[in-house]
Design an enzyme around this catalytic site. Structure first.
Site, PDB file in Angstrom:
ATOM      1  N   ASN A  63       0.847  -1.202   0.000  1.00  0.00           N
ATOM      2  CA  ASN A  63       0.000   0.000   0.000  1.00  0.00           C
ATOM      3  C   ASN A  63       0.884   1.254   0.000  1.00  0.00           C
ATOM      4  OD1 ASN A  63      -1.487   2.231   0.947  1.00  0.00           O
ATOM      5  ND2 ASN A  63      -2.999   0.905   1.910  1.00  0.00           N
ATOM      6  N   LYS A  68       0.202   4.007   2.638  1.00  0.00           N
ATOM      7  CA  LYS A  68       0.793   3.676   3.933  1.00  0.00           C
ATOM      8  C   LYS A  68       2.288   3.927   3.926  1.00  0.00           C
ATOM      9  CE  LYS A  68      -1.610  -0.272   5.861  1.00  0.00           C
ATOM     10  NZ  LYS A  68      -1.459  -1.716   6.112  1.00  0.00           N
ATOM     11  N   ASP A 122      -0.975  -4.148  10.514  1.00  0.00           N
ATOM     12  CA  ASP A 122      -2.334  -4.301  10.031  1.00  0.00           C
ATOM     13  C   ASP A 122      -3.156  -3.241  10.739  1.00  0.00           C
ATOM     14  OD1 ASP A 122      -4.034  -5.731   8.236  1.00  0.00           O
ATOM     15  OD2 ASP A 122      -5.129  -6.427   9.993  1.00  0.00           O
ATOM     16  N   SER A 123      -4.051  -2.658   9.994  1.00  0.00           N
ATOM     17  CA  SER A 123      -4.807  -1.563  10.590  1.00  0.00           C
ATOM     18  C   SER A 123      -6.218  -1.567  10.034  1.00  0.00           C
ATOM     19  CB  SER A 123      -4.125  -0.236  10.270  1.00  0.00           C
ATOM     20  OG  SER A 123      -3.850  -0.147   8.895  1.00  0.00           O
ATOM     21  N   PHE A 134      -5.994   8.292   2.661  1.00  0.00           N
ATOM     22  CA  PHE A 134      -6.568   7.160   1.916  1.00  0.00           C
ATOM     23  C   PHE A 134      -7.625   6.479   2.780  1.00  0.00           C
ATOM     24  CE2 PHE A 134      -4.700   3.465   4.083  1.00  0.00           C
ATOM     25  CZ  PHE A 134      -3.706   4.083   4.823  1.00  0.00           C
ATOM     26  N   GLY A 135      -8.166   5.386   2.260  1.00  0.00           N
ATOM     27  CA  GLY A 135      -9.108   4.575   3.043  1.00  0.00           C
ATOM     28  C   GLY A 135     -10.291   5.377   3.573  1.00  0.00           C
ATOM     29  N   ASP A 185     -10.322   7.904   5.577  1.00  0.00           N
ATOM     30  CA  ASP A 185     -10.009   9.273   6.034  1.00  0.00           C
ATOM     31  C   ASP A 185     -11.119  10.284   5.722  1.00  0.00           C
ATOM     32  OD1 ASP A 185      -7.644   8.507   7.176  1.00  0.00           O
ATOM     33  OD2 ASP A 185      -6.385   9.088   5.485  1.00  0.00           O
ATOM     34  N   HIS A 233      -3.135   6.737  14.253  1.00  0.00           N
ATOM     35  CA  HIS A 233      -2.893   5.430  14.864  1.00  0.00           C
ATOM     36  C   HIS A 233      -1.563   4.857  14.389  1.00  0.00           C
ATOM     37  CE1 HIS A 233      -4.812   5.249  11.031  1.00  0.00           C
ATOM     38  NE2 HIS A 233      -4.761   3.949  10.919  1.00  0.00           N
ATOM     39  N   ARG A 234      -1.314   4.986  13.081  1.00  0.00           N
ATOM     40  CA  ARG A 234      -0.067   4.450  12.517  1.00  0.00           C
ATOM     41  C   ARG A 234       1.131   5.242  13.035  1.00  0.00           C
ATOM     42  NH1 ARG A 234      -1.724   4.764   8.036  1.00  0.00           N
ATOM     43  NH2 ARG A 234      -2.796   2.778   8.167  1.00  0.00           N
TER      44      ARG A 234
HETATM   45  P1  ITT Z   1      -1.062  -3.889   3.304  1.00  0.00           P
HETATM   46  O1  ITT Z   1      -1.790  -5.056   3.874  1.00  0.00           O
HETATM   47  O2  ITT Z   1      -0.358  -4.172   2.011  1.00  0.00           O
HETATM   48  O3  ITT Z   1      -0.191  -3.209   4.310  1.00  0.00           O
HETATM   49  P2  ITT Z   1      -3.709  -2.809   3.102  1.00  0.00           P
HETATM   50  O4  ITT Z   1      -4.307  -1.697   2.296  1.00  0.00           O
HETATM   51  O5  ITT Z   1      -4.213  -4.196   2.889  1.00  0.00           O
HETATM   52  O6  ITT Z   1      -2.135  -2.760   2.931  1.00  0.00           O
HETATM   53  P3  ITT Z   1      -4.590  -2.990   5.879  1.00  0.00           P
HETATM   54  O7  ITT Z   1      -5.100  -4.344   5.630  1.00  0.00           O
HETATM   55  O8  ITT Z   1      -3.704  -2.775   7.060  1.00  0.00           O
HETATM   56  O9  ITT Z   1      -3.832  -2.382   4.599  1.00  0.00           O
HETATM   57  O10 ITT Z   1      -5.712  -1.883   6.031  1.00  0.00           O
HETATM   58  C1  ITT Z   1      -7.032  -2.166   5.886  1.00  0.00           C
HETATM   59  C2  ITT Z   1      -7.816  -0.977   5.518  1.00  0.00           C
HETATM   60  O11 ITT Z   1      -8.032  -0.166   6.692  1.00  0.00           O
HETATM   61  C3  ITT Z   1      -7.228  -0.015   4.488  1.00  0.00           C
HETATM   62  O12 ITT Z   1      -7.364  -0.486   3.176  1.00  0.00           O
HETATM   63  C4  ITT Z   1      -8.103   1.212   4.770  1.00  0.00           C
HETATM   64  O13 ITT Z   1      -9.373   1.068   4.185  1.00  0.00           O
HETATM   65  C5  ITT Z   1      -8.249   1.167   6.299  1.00  0.00           C
HETATM   66  N1  ITT Z   1      -7.217   2.028   6.894  1.00  0.00           N
HETATM   67  C6  ITT Z   1      -6.075   1.651   7.509  1.00  0.00           C
HETATM   68  N2  ITT Z   1      -5.361   2.725   7.894  1.00  0.00           N
HETATM   69  C7  ITT Z   1      -6.063   3.805   7.499  1.00  0.00           C
HETATM   70  C8  ITT Z   1      -5.833   5.206   7.567  1.00  0.00           C
HETATM   71  O14 ITT Z   1      -4.729   5.726   8.086  1.00  0.00           O
HETATM   72  N3  ITT Z   1      -6.757   6.009   7.066  1.00  0.00           N
HETATM   73  C9  ITT Z   1      -7.870   5.521   6.509  1.00  0.00           C
HETATM   74  N4  ITT Z   1      -8.148   4.240   6.379  1.00  0.00           N
HETATM   75  C10 ITT Z   1      -7.257   3.359   6.872  1.00  0.00           C
END
Ligand code: ITT
Length: 198
Positions: free
Chosen positions: A9, A12, A70-71, A153-154, A156, A181-182
């Protein structure tokens, strides 16, 4: 010795690189490695998923440090969903926008007191295929009634911070990196690595 961030990602990675820029080691991601990894994120907790991401990479790149995180978003009103399903919450072909819209739909009409949410990040540090340490970070906020802003992203655009009167997507990345959080989890990692003179 390098610090490999086990993520594909780029959103991230950008955030992580900024937080770790004072460290004296090269920080790279899976996209820069010749070996390709297919990781199944089917754990029931953020920690389980972070371990699943780090282990296969650390087994191959034993002399490097490997960091995986993981988040996701937890909403009490939805029984802590989307949680570990954050990325694919809206099902097949999920996109950030579809996921945001699904959350907004689930919370349609919900009162402010029911809109509490938390971004949660669980991070693990591996060396030589062994867990060295894990760190956690949380950011609490409210689910806004509509999407706002285009940074980050995500989720936000729907994650509202009363203190700033803005969604996270309306904050500059520098600002998000101070409070997210990150950022909290990675700052703990940074401190740990500095203390260990890594
Ligand atoms: P990797 O596993 O390759 O690290 P990913 O996109 O799959 O990347 P995660 O499984 O950790 O990442 O994250 C799951 C989702 O949580 C991510 O796609 C976002 O929708 C949300 N998310 C995580 N951190 C976020 C942030 O800082 N802001 C907004 N949404 C977030």
């Amino acid at each position: 010795m390098r610090l490999i961030i086990a993520t594909k990602n780029e959103g991230k990675l950008r955030e992580i690189k900024k937080i770790l820029k004072k460290l004296d080691v090269p920080v790279i991601s899976l996209n820069q490695l010749s070996r390709k990894f297919r990781i199944r994120e089917d754990g029931k907790t953020f920690l389980e998923n972070a371990l699943k991401k780090a282990m296969p990479v650390s087994k191959v790149y034993r002399s490097d440090y490997v960091v995986a995180e993981d988040s996701g978003l937890e909403i009490k009103y939805l029984g802590a969903e989307p949680g570990v399903y954050s990325k694919r919450y809206s099902g097949r072909g999920a996109t950030d926008k579809k996921n945001n819209l699904k959350v907004l739909k689930e919370l349609k009409g919900a009162k402010k007191r029911d809109r509490g949410a938390c971004f949660h990040c669980c991070l693990v540090l591996f060396k030589d295929a062994k867990l060295v340490k894990s760190f956690d970070g949380k950011l609490r906020g409210l689910i806004n009634e509509e999407m706002r802003g285009s940074s980050g992203f995500g989720y936000d655009p729907i994650f509202y911070l009363s203190k700033y009167r803005k969604t996270v997507a309306q904050l500059p990345l520098e600002e998000k990196n101070k409070i997210s959080h990150r950022a909290k989890a990675f700052k703990k990692l940074r401190k740990y690595l500095i203390n260990k003179s890594i």
